[in-house]
Design a protein around this motif. Sequence first.
Motif, PDB file in Angstrom:
ATOM      1  N   ASN A  89       0.873  -1.181   0.000  1.00  0.00           N
ATOM      2  CA  ASN A  89       0.000   0.000   0.000  1.00  0.00           C
ATOM      3  C   ASN A  89       0.910   1.230   0.000  1.00  0.00           C
ATOM      4  N   ILE A  90       0.957   1.924  -1.130  1.00  0.00           N
ATOM      5  CA  ILE A  90       1.860   3.064  -1.292  1.00  0.00           C
ATOM      6  C   ILE A  90       1.062   4.352  -1.346  1.00  0.00           C
ATOM      7  N   ALA A  91       1.462   5.322  -0.539  1.00  0.00           N
ATOM      8  CA  ALA A  91       0.819   6.638  -0.512  1.00  0.00           C
ATOM      9  C   ALA A  91       1.783   7.677  -1.073  1.00  0.00           C
ATOM     10  N   VAL A  92       1.277   8.555  -1.926  1.00  0.00           N
ATOM     11  CA  VAL A  92       2.096   9.606  -2.509  1.00  0.00           C
ATOM     12  C   VAL A  92       1.296  10.899  -2.539  1.00  0.00           C
ATOM     13  N   ASN A  93       1.921  11.987  -2.128  1.00  0.00           N
ATOM     14  CA  ASN A  93       1.281  13.302  -2.166  1.00  0.00           C
ATOM     15  C   ASN A  93       1.628  13.965  -3.493  1.00  0.00           C
ATOM     16  N   CYS A  94       0.642  14.084  -4.348  1.00  0.00           N
ATOM     17  CA  CYS A  94       0.878  14.625  -5.689  1.00  0.00           C
ATOM     18  C   CYS A  94       1.335  16.082  -5.643  1.00  0.00           C
ATOM     19  N   GLY A  95       0.905  16.810  -4.635  1.00  0.00           N
ATOM     20  CA  GLY A  95       1.290  18.212  -4.533  1.00  0.00           C
ATOM     21  C   GLY A  95       2.708  18.408  -4.041  1.00  0.00           C
ATOM     22  N   ALA A  96       3.319  17.358  -3.484  1.00  0.00           N
ATOM     23  CA  ALA A  96       4.670  17.477  -2.934  1.00  0.00           C
ATOM     24  C   ALA A  96       5.751  17.109  -3.935  1.00  0.00           C
ATOM     25  N   LEU A  97       5.351  16.569  -5.094  1.00  0.00           N
ATOM     26  CA  LEU A  97       6.332  16.157  -6.097  1.00  0.00           C
ATOM     27  C   LEU A  97       6.587  17.288  -7.087  1.00  0.00           C
ATOM     28  N   PRO A  98       7.841  17.615  -7.357  1.00  0.00           N
ATOM     29  CA  PRO A  98       8.140  18.648  -8.361  1.00  0.00           C
ATOM     30  C   PRO A  98       7.603  18.248  -9.731  1.00  0.00           C
ATOM     31  N   ASP A  99       7.146  19.230 -10.500  1.00  0.00           N
ATOM     32  CA  ASP A  99       6.546  18.951 -11.811  1.00  0.00           C
ATOM     33  C   ASP A  99       7.479  18.147 -12.708  1.00  0.00           C
ATOM     34  N   GLU A 110       6.466  12.451 -13.155  1.00  0.00           N
ATOM     35  CA  GLU A 110       6.299  11.311 -14.056  1.00  0.00           C
ATOM     36  C   GLU A 110       7.294  10.209 -13.728  1.00  0.00           C
ATOM     37  N   SER A 111       8.526  10.593 -13.453  1.00  0.00           N
ATOM     38  CA  SER A 111       9.547   9.609 -13.111  1.00  0.00           C
ATOM     39  C   SER A 111       9.211   8.903 -11.806  1.00  0.00           C
ATOM     40  N   GLU A 112       8.707   9.649 -10.824  1.00  0.00           N
ATOM     41  CA  GLU A 112       8.372   9.047  -9.537  1.00  0.00           C
ATOM     42  C   GLU A 112       7.215   8.063  -9.668  1.00  0.00           C
ATOM     43  N   LEU A 113       6.223   8.430 -10.439  1.00  0.00           N
ATOM     44  CA  LEU A 113       5.040   7.575 -10.556  1.00  0.00           C
ATOM     45  C   LEU A 113       5.271   6.382 -11.482  1.00  0.00           C
ATOM     46  N   ILE A 168      -2.380   1.922  -4.580  1.00  0.00           N
ATOM     47  CA  ILE A 168      -1.652   3.186  -4.586  1.00  0.00           C
ATOM     48  C   ILE A 168      -2.631   4.301  -4.235  1.00  0.00           C
ATOM     49  N   PHE A 169      -2.220   5.119  -3.279  1.00  0.00           N
ATOM     50  CA  PHE A 169      -3.066   6.216  -2.791  1.00  0.00           C
ATOM     51  C   PHE A 169      -2.478   7.526  -3.292  1.00  0.00           C
ATOM     52  N   LEU A 170      -3.212   8.213  -4.154  1.00  0.00           N
ATOM     53  CA  LEU A 170      -2.779   9.480  -4.736  1.00  0.00           C
ATOM     54  C   LEU A 170      -3.438  10.615  -3.961  1.00  0.00           C
ATOM     55  N   ASP A 171      -2.723  11.120  -2.965  1.00  0.00           N
ATOM     56  CA  ASP A 171      -3.259  12.201  -2.141  1.00  0.00           C
ATOM     57  C   ASP A 171      -3.105  13.538  -2.865  1.00  0.00           C
ATOM     58  N   GLU A 172      -4.030  14.447  -2.609  1.00  0.00           N
ATOM     59  CA  GLU A 172      -4.053  15.778  -3.234  1.00  0.00           C
ATOM     60  C   GLU A 172      -3.951  15.666  -4.754  1.00  0.00           C
ATOM     61  N   ILE A 173      -4.823  14.841  -5.307  1.00  0.00           N
ATOM     62  CA  ILE A 173      -4.838  14.628  -6.757  1.00  0.00           C
ATOM     63  C   ILE A 173      -5.168  15.921  -7.497  1.00  0.00           C
ATOM     64  N   GLY A 174      -5.848  16.839  -6.853  1.00  0.00           N
ATOM     65  CA  GLY A 174      -6.191  18.106  -7.483  1.00  0.00           C
ATOM     66  C   GLY A 174      -4.987  18.973  -7.777  1.00  0.00           C
ATOM     67  N   ASP A 175      -3.845  18.674  -7.145  1.00  0.00           N
ATOM     68  CA  ASP A 175      -2.625  19.446  -7.371  1.00  0.00           C
ATOM     69  C   ASP A 175      -1.774  18.881  -8.490  1.00  0.00           C
ATOM     70  N   MET A 176      -2.205  17.784  -9.106  1.00  0.00           N
ATOM     71  CA  MET A 176      -1.412  17.175 -10.174  1.00  0.00           C
ATOM     72  C   MET A 176      -1.439  18.064 -11.419  1.00  0.00           C
TER      73      MET A 176
END
Length: 366
Positions: A66-76, A80-83, A110-118
């Motif tokens: 179970n992997i959680a990732v904050n989409c708003g915390a990843l640099p633009d 893509e490389s991280e995901l 996979i949990f995509l937190d703050e998907i609105g910031d993608m």
Amino acid sequence: MTDVNLETLIAEKLIGNSPIMQQLRTIVNFAGRCNSSILITGPSGSGKEVVAEAIHAISDRRNATNIAVNCGALPDQLIESELFGHEKGSFTGAVNRHVGLFEQADGGTIFLDEIGDMPINMQVKLLRVLETRIVNRVGGNRNIGVDIRVIAATHQNLRECINNKSFREDLYYRLCVVPIEVPALSERTEDIPELVAHFLSNLGGSSPLPIFTKEAFAALQHYDWPGNVRELRNAIERACVFFSGKQVFAEDVAKLIHSDIAPAHPTGGATASTATDRSLKDQYAPHIADQALPVFEPRGDDVRDLNLHLQHEERRIIMRALDGSHGVVSRAARSINIKRTTLIDKMRKHNIDGRVAEPMDCQVTA
């Protein structure tokens, strides 16, 4: 896993027996049994990630990753490389092959937190992965199949984001197969006693825990909790630090919430009695299993009107903050850990202007 075990597991993760929480647990129970994409919405700090963890824990994928990732915390430039990963030499600095989070979550969730910031360009690529269940590493030409359950969450209104073209409508419908809304804490204040007991049982260590009086409990329920469950947990943890083994009164709650810590009862007069000075971890452990309310100690002072007392206490704190900042509202707001706009609203509520004022010690008497 039996239905009884499922319900027990959900109850352990989603604390509270208010009608709105009972409804949430029912939805989570159904969501855990399916494999569809889920979109969790709700204000910041309300517990969206906890809901996602509960869904994974009761699903058939519970033994997988179970992997959680904050989409708003990843640099633009790196999202893509991280995901989805990258191949060696695919860009400057790519000295090794990197397996993306989608591949790492294969077989699990996979949990995509703050998907609105993608970023909007990444939304197109995510949509393709959701539709095909195939990822392509950056710089690679091989299709890699993934078997994953996707759970996304956001505090934003994605309908508004769609209207202003910052979120793709097709991605919204692909994610929102099972919509789940997590309520704000202000919508379920009756759950606060159970949440307090839960936090205290988890925070218990070698030091005695604080003892919340009935008035303190009422003050906690009176507050609107803009930071939701996260803010409540911080206040309870703060109480464990500054009121270890002591009673917490109504006036102390304002200090805990606004980080204005100066324990009101440093002498022995307000410390817990011998009978209640024992560790409260044992006291609160049965509460979680039996769903009983924690015991709150009675108060011995003369506060008769709690609402009026809290209003006076809030006004006193604001006046002192303004005095300490020489009338600079933004500095006063920072000193009591609230937003400038929030402080301005409270100043209007208490009829306080921006001039420097002497702090007031307001006493409420019968």
